[in-house]
Design an enzyme around this catalytic site. Structure first.
Site, PDB file in Angstrom:
ATOM      1  N   ASP A  33      -0.897   2.084  -0.398  1.00 56.50           N
ATOM      2  CA  ASP A  33      -0.062   0.988   0.098  1.00 56.50           C
ATOM      3  C   ASP A  33       0.127  -0.034  -1.019  1.00 56.50           C
ATOM      4  OD1 ASP A  33       0.557  -1.649   1.529  1.00 56.50           O
ATOM      5  OD2 ASP A  33       0.574  -0.233   3.206  1.00 56.50           O
ATOM      6  N   ILE A  34       1.339  -0.551  -1.166  1.00 58.64           N
ATOM      7  CA  ILE A  34       1.598  -1.520  -2.244  1.00 58.64           C
ATOM      8  C   ILE A  34       1.067  -2.915  -1.921  1.00 58.64           C
ATOM      9  CG2 ILE A  34       3.580  -0.271  -3.169  1.00 58.64           C
ATOM     10  CD1 ILE A  34       5.361  -2.429  -1.820  1.00 58.64           C
ATOM     11  N   ASN A  64       2.211   1.661  13.580  1.00 55.19           N
ATOM     12  CA  ASN A  64       2.921   0.521  14.158  1.00 55.19           C
ATOM     13  C   ASN A  64       4.227   1.030  14.752  1.00 55.19           C
ATOM     14  OD1 ASN A  64       0.983  -1.377  13.231  1.00 55.19           O
ATOM     15  ND2 ASN A  64       1.938  -1.360  11.225  1.00 55.19           N
ATOM     16  N   GLY A  87       4.727  -4.675  14.620  1.00 54.99           N
ATOM     17  CA  GLY A  87       4.458  -4.903  13.202  1.00 54.99           C
ATOM     18  C   GLY A  87       5.063  -3.873  12.267  1.00 54.99           C
ATOM     19  N   GLN A  88       5.941  -3.009  12.792  1.00 54.97           N
ATOM     20  CA  GLN A  88       6.559  -1.999  11.928  1.00 54.97           C
ATOM     21  C   GLN A  88       7.606  -2.667  11.051  1.00 54.97           C
ATOM     22  OE1 GLN A  88       8.360   1.280  14.055  1.00 54.97           O
ATOM     23  NE2 GLN A  88       8.655   2.471  12.196  1.00 54.97           N
ATOM     24  N   HIS A 109       4.888   6.222   9.758  1.00 54.22           N
ATOM     25  CA  HIS A 109       3.843   6.236   8.747  1.00 54.22           C
ATOM     26  C   HIS A 109       2.508   5.867   9.373  1.00 54.22           C
ATOM     27  CE1 HIS A 109       5.672   2.201   8.664  1.00 54.22           C
ATOM     28  NE2 HIS A 109       4.517   1.730   8.209  1.00 54.22           N
ATOM     29  N   LEU A 110       1.489   6.527   8.871  1.00 54.52           N
ATOM     30  CA  LEU A 110       0.115   6.307   9.300  1.00 54.52           C
ATOM     31  C   LEU A 110      -0.596   5.495   8.236  1.00 54.52           C
ATOM     32  CD1 LEU A 110      -2.421   6.955  11.050  1.00 54.52           C
ATOM     33  CD2 LEU A 110      -2.673   9.032   9.666  1.00 54.52           C
ATOM     34  N   HIS A 111      -1.115   4.326   8.628  1.00 55.37           N
ATOM     35  CA  HIS A 111      -1.953   3.534   7.729  1.00 55.37           C
ATOM     36  C   HIS A 111      -3.386   4.027   7.871  1.00 55.37           C
ATOM     37  CE1 HIS A 111       0.816   0.068   6.926  1.00 55.37           C
ATOM     38  NE2 HIS A 111       1.333   0.454   8.086  1.00 55.37           N
TER      39      HIS A 111
END
Length: 114
Positions: free
Chosen positions: A31-32, A87, A93-94, A100-102
Site C-alpha cells: 500500500d502506498i 471496504n 471507506g472505499q 481490493h483486500l487490505h
C-alpha cells in the site's frame, strides 16, 4: 479492464507498484499509504467494482485472494495475527472502486477499527 481505474492501470503495467506476488488472476503489492508496519493489497486482475459486485462466478477468485494474502503475510513474518479488510462504497471507506483486500499487520490491531 476499466480504462479509468487506478488498479486496472497497475494490472496493465501502466502504473508501477511494489509487487509482492503476481499470477494470472491476482496481484499483491504494498500500500502506498501504509496504516500498519505491514500493509499490502491483494487485487483481482478482473475488474470488480467492490464487494457488493461479486458474482457467484467470482467466489473461487475471492478465496484465492484470501489465501494469497495469508501466504504473503506469513512470508513477511506477520506471525501474531493480521487484519483482512474489504471496504465497500463511499461510507465503507472505499476510495478505489476496484475490489481490493487490505492485509494489515505487524502491530496490535484495535477494535472498533474506525
Amino acid at each position: 479492464m476499466n480504462q479509468d481505474c487506478l488498479f486496472c492501470k497497475i494490472v496493465a503495467g501502466q502504473i508501477p507498484a511494489d509487487k509482492l506476488y503476481e499470477d494470472d488472476e491476482v496481484i499483491a503489492f504494498r500500500d502506498i499509504s501504509p496504516q500498519a508496519p505491514v500493509h499490502f493489497l491483494v487485487i483481482p486482475k478482473k475488474h470488480i467494482v467492490g464487494p457488493a459486485f461479486i458474482e457467484a462466478e467470482d467466489e473461487q477468485l475471492i478465496g484465492k485472494m484470501l489465501r494469497v494474502g495469508a501466504r504473503i503475510a506469513a512470508e513477511l513474518g506477520v506471525v501474531n495475527g493480521y487484519r483482512l479488510v474489504f471496504n465497500n462504497g463511499d461510507d465503507g471507506g472505499q476510495t478505489v472502486f476496484h475490489l481490493h483486500l487490505h492485509v494489515l499487520g505487524g502491530r496490535q490491531m484495535h477494535w472498533p477499527p474506525g
